[in-house]
Design an enzyme around this catalytic site. Structure first.
Site, short mmCIF file in Angstrom:
data_model
loop_
_atom_site.label_atom_id
_atom_site.label_comp_id
_atom_site.label_asym_id
_atom_site.label_seq_id
_atom_site.Cartn_x
_atom_site.Cartn_y
_atom_site.Cartn_z
N ASN A 9 -49.72 21.51 -2.65
CA ASN A 9 -49.50 20.17 -3.20
C ASN A 9 -48.10 20.15 -3.80
O ASN A 9 -47.88 20.75 -4.85
CB ASN A 9 -50.58 19.89 -4.25
CG ASN A 9 -50.35 18.57 -4.97
OD1 ASN A 9 -49.49 17.78 -4.59
ND2 ASN A 9 -51.13 18.34 -6.01
N LYS A 11 -46.53 17.72 -5.08
CA LYS A 11 -46.43 16.76 -6.19
C LYS A 11 -45.15 15.94 -6.04
O LYS A 11 -44.73 15.68 -4.91
CB LYS A 11 -46.51 17.50 -7.54
CG LYS A 11 -47.74 18.42 -7.59
CD LYS A 11 -48.05 18.96 -8.95
CE LYS A 11 -49.29 19.84 -8.88
NZ LYS A 11 -49.71 20.36 -10.17
N HIS A 94 -56.86 14.21 -8.11
CA HIS A 94 -56.10 15.24 -8.83
C HIS A 94 -56.05 14.90 -10.32
O HIS A 94 -55.96 13.73 -10.70
CB HIS A 94 -54.68 15.35 -8.26
CG HIS A 94 -53.99 16.59 -8.73
ND1 HIS A 94 -53.43 16.69 -9.99
CD2 HIS A 94 -53.83 17.80 -8.14
CE1 HIS A 94 -52.94 17.91 -10.14
NE2 HIS A 94 -53.17 18.61 -9.03
N GLU A 96 -53.78 15.03 -12.39
CA GLU A 96 -52.60 14.26 -12.81
C GLU A 96 -52.80 12.78 -12.50
O GLU A 96 -52.30 11.91 -13.23
CB GLU A 96 -51.35 14.83 -12.13
CG GLU A 96 -51.00 16.18 -12.73
CD GLU A 96 -50.36 17.18 -11.77
OE1 GLU A 96 -49.87 16.76 -10.71
OE2 GLU A 96 -50.36 18.38 -12.10
N GLU A 166 -59.99 22.53 -10.13
CA GLU A 166 -58.71 22.81 -10.77
C GLU A 166 -58.85 22.61 -12.28
O GLU A 166 -58.74 21.48 -12.78
CB GLU A 166 -57.63 21.85 -10.24
CG GLU A 166 -57.34 22.00 -8.77
CD GLU A 166 -55.94 21.49 -8.42
OE1 GLU A 166 -55.14 22.29 -7.96
OE2 GLU A 166 -55.67 20.30 -8.65
N GLY A 172 -50.07 24.57 -13.71
CA GLY A 172 -48.67 24.60 -14.11
C GLY A 172 -48.40 25.35 -15.40
O GLY A 172 -47.30 25.28 -15.95
N SER A 212 -52.25 27.67 -11.06
CA SER A 212 -51.40 28.88 -11.21
C SER A 212 -51.77 29.99 -10.24
O SER A 212 -51.72 31.17 -10.60
CB SER A 212 -51.42 29.37 -12.67
OG SER A 212 -50.88 28.36 -13.52
P1 13P Z 1 -49.94 25.00 -10.04
O1 13P Z 1 -50.23 25.94 -8.87
O2 13P Z 1 -48.48 24.72 -10.20
O3 13P Z 1 -50.62 25.44 -11.28
O4 13P Z 1 -50.59 23.58 -9.64
C1 13P Z 1 -51.90 23.53 -9.20
C2 13P Z 1 -52.18 22.15 -8.73
O5 13P Z 1 -52.25 21.22 -9.50
C3 13P Z 1 -52.38 21.94 -7.28
O6 13P Z 1 -52.87 20.67 -7.02
#
Ligand code: 13P
Length: 249
Positions: A9, A11, A94, A96, A166, A172, A212
């Site tokens: 992803n 983003k 997601h 976010e 997740e 992140g 992560s």
């Molecule tokens: P990270 O791997 O940067 O922690 O992000 C995970 C994520 O949100 C994938 O959709």
């Protein structure tokens, strides 16, 4: 056999030039695992990415979509628009999107329906925040996210659904859920599916872990019996790191 999947992803990262250089780097990689590989560039670069990767092992997928077919929804993108540029899979829910764009379980249920009605495979994301984990509420939160957005469905659409756990506190942050925490939650998710839909659905839906995942921890996480792959953020922006994760299976 459940499908093993590693999806990147991207983003809101990578303009067109950066996307082109990452696509070139991805095409130079070699896949040595059986995992299905996907990357989700931003909307403006989906067509470019599809054209670049259509002969490769890497599927181009979308990060989000709207539930309506078309109409007065300024700034939004529909399922048929995604399909028209070669997309066959969409990430929905997601954290976010939930946190910054107000996506509720009810909105997500409509998005899931729209994706399925358009024959788009859905990677449906969910996960608890740190306070829920600390208070021991994480299973209840995840259960309600899954029930509210998916449990109006019959069993058959689940062949087009992939789940992605997740935990928000691991996204992140560099703080990964331990392989045991991931396994415990994935087993709980599978039990929740089993209770509602029975063993055929529960044992055939792929459940990805996200948060992560890096080249140095992927193998241990993917080694757990109920973890069928990963949804990768930061590490997916580097082709070597991403394929190290793909090949960790
Ligand atoms: P990270 O791997 O940067 O922690 O992000 C995970 C994520 O949100 C994938 O959709």
């Amino acid at each position: 056999m459940r499908k093993q999947i590693v999806a990147g992803n991207w983003k809101m990262n990578n303009d067109l030039a950066q996307t082109e250089s990452l696509l070139t780097a991805l095409k130079a990689q070699t896949k040595t695992s059986n995992a299905e590989v996907m990357v989700a560039p931003t909307y403006t670069n989906l067509f470019q990415a599809y054209q670049a990767l259509k002969e490769s092992d890497v599927e181009v997928i979308a990060q989000n979509m709207h539930f309506a077919e078309n109409g007065a929804y300024t700034g939004e993108i529909s399922a048929s628009m995604l399909k028209s540029v070669g997309v066959k899979t969409v990430i929905l829910g997601h954290s976010e999107r939930r946190e910054y764009f107000g996506e509720t379980d009810a909105i997500l249920a409509k998005k899931v329906d729209a994706a399925l009605a358009n024959d788009l495979r859905t990677i449906f994301c969910f996960g608890e925040v740190l306070a829920d984990r600390k208070s021991g509420n994480h299973e209840a939160v995840v259960e309600s996210q899954i029930k509210n957005a998916l449990f109006h469905l019959e069993a058959s659409p689940f062949k087009n659904i992939v789940l992605a756990y997740e935990p928000v506190w691991a996204i992140g942050t560099g703080e990964t859920a331990s392989p045991e925490q991931a396994q415990d939650m994935h087993a709980f998710i599978r039990k929740t599916l089993n209770d509602k839909y029975g063993a055929d659905v529960a044992n055939s839906v792929s459940i990805l872990y996200g948060g992560s995942v890096k080249p140095n921890n992927a193998q241990e996480i993917f080694g757990k019996p109920d973890v069928d792959g990963g949804l990768i953020g930061g590490a997916a922006l580097n082709a070597d790191d991403f394929f190290a994760i793909v090949n960790a299976f």
